[in-house]
Design a protein around this motif. Sequence first.
Motif, PDB file in Angstrom:
ATOM      1  N   HIS A   1       6.232 -38.920   0.678  1.00  0.00           N
ATOM      2  CA  HIS A   1       7.596 -38.692   1.150  1.00  0.00           C
ATOM      3  C   HIS A   1       7.903 -39.212   2.552  1.00  0.00           C
ATOM      4  CE1 HIS A   1      11.543 -36.998   1.348  1.00  0.00           C
ATOM      5  NE2 HIS A   1      11.230 -36.076   2.218  1.00  0.00           N
TER       6      HIS A   1
ATOM      7  N   ASP B   1       8.884 -40.890  -5.759  1.00  0.00           N
ATOM      8  CA  ASP B   1       9.633 -42.097  -5.382  1.00  0.00           C
ATOM      9  C   ASP B   1       9.022 -43.353  -6.001  1.00  0.00           C
ATOM     10  OD1 ASP B   1      11.289 -40.430  -4.022  1.00  0.00           O
ATOM     11  OD2 ASP B   1      10.829 -41.175  -2.029  1.00  0.00           O
TER      12      ASP B   1
ATOM     13  N   HIS C   1       5.479 -34.285  -4.133  1.00  0.00           N
ATOM     14  CA  HIS C   1       6.080 -35.298  -3.267  1.00  0.00           C
ATOM     15  C   HIS C   1       6.312 -34.779  -1.849  1.00  0.00           C
ATOM     16  CE1 HIS C   1       8.060 -38.988  -2.280  1.00  0.00           C
ATOM     17  NE2 HIS C   1       9.193 -38.381  -1.984  1.00  0.00           N
ATOM     18  N   ASP C   2       6.760 -33.541  -1.737  1.00  0.00           N
ATOM     19  CA  ASP C   2       7.015 -32.932  -0.428  1.00  0.00           C
ATOM     20  C   ASP C   2       6.201 -31.650  -0.333  1.00  0.00           C
ATOM     21  OD1 ASP C   2       7.955 -31.902   1.935  1.00  0.00           O
ATOM     22  OD2 ASP C   2      10.074 -31.972   1.394  1.00  0.00           O
TER      23      ASP C   2
ATOM     24  N   GLY D   1      10.132 -37.500  -7.169  1.00  0.00           N
ATOM     25  CA  GLY D   1      10.508 -37.412  -5.765  1.00  0.00           C
ATOM     26  C   GLY D   1      12.015 -37.462  -5.620  1.00  0.00           C
TER      27      GLY D   1
ATOM     28  N   ASP E   1       5.254 -43.222  -3.199  1.00  0.00           N
ATOM     29  CA  ASP E   1       6.356 -44.009  -2.630  1.00  0.00           C
ATOM     30  C   ASP E   1       6.234 -45.490  -2.969  1.00  0.00           C
ATOM     31  OD1 ASP E   1       7.908 -41.969  -0.732  1.00  0.00           O
ATOM     32  OD2 ASP E   1       5.767 -41.566  -0.548  1.00  0.00           O
TER      33      ASP E   1
END
Length: 212
Positions: free
Chosen positions: A152, A75, A136-137, A105, A30
């Motif tokens: 995330h 991200d 990412h998730d 992401g 992120d």
Amino acid sequence: MTITIRDEELILAKERAIFLPNEQLLAISDLHLGKAAHFRKAGLQVPSTLAQSDLNRLSNLLSQYQPETLLINGDMFHHDLNTDIDEFERWKEQYSNLKFVLVKGNHDKLHEKQYENLGIEIHEPSYCTPNFCFIHDAVKCTEENLYPISGHIHPGVSVYGKAKQSLKFPCFYFGNDYAVIPAFSAFTGLSLIKPRANEQVYAVTPTKVVKV
């Protein structure tokens, strides 16, 4: 803070990153480059120095750990190409020997050619090492034999003092099923973690990482 997961040493840095010595890999999540410029374009008064500040912190980490690979676990870019991402491109020129890897992401929506022009290797949905699956998730992880490490949600934790006052900090969360690492960008909020039994949380304070 040095911990062991799956019999492998991980170093948790107060700059909100994980270093894997075995892999010579530095992982962040992120980064959200371009977020400040995106908000400024929308007319919001956001400081223009936010992206540079995050990149300076990243430079310090790269100097300290000297990794072979920088992994951004989703991200990396907040939106379309803008002035903040132009700044990233200039910054990246000093790291010609560093491998840049992005696990895509939900905010990573540039065209494939744009990532290629920036010298970024794309992995979707995950990037795996012998013990870990960076995704990412974590909810979407399908690598059953690996321990997922995700981002995330921008995890945070409340720490309470003796007078019942509380402070909120970004945190590393190592759950029974997966881990979540803090958002690297300083321009993000926090989603408070409520760990269950046998789960570990490490708060990122301004001076060090502490187990809570």
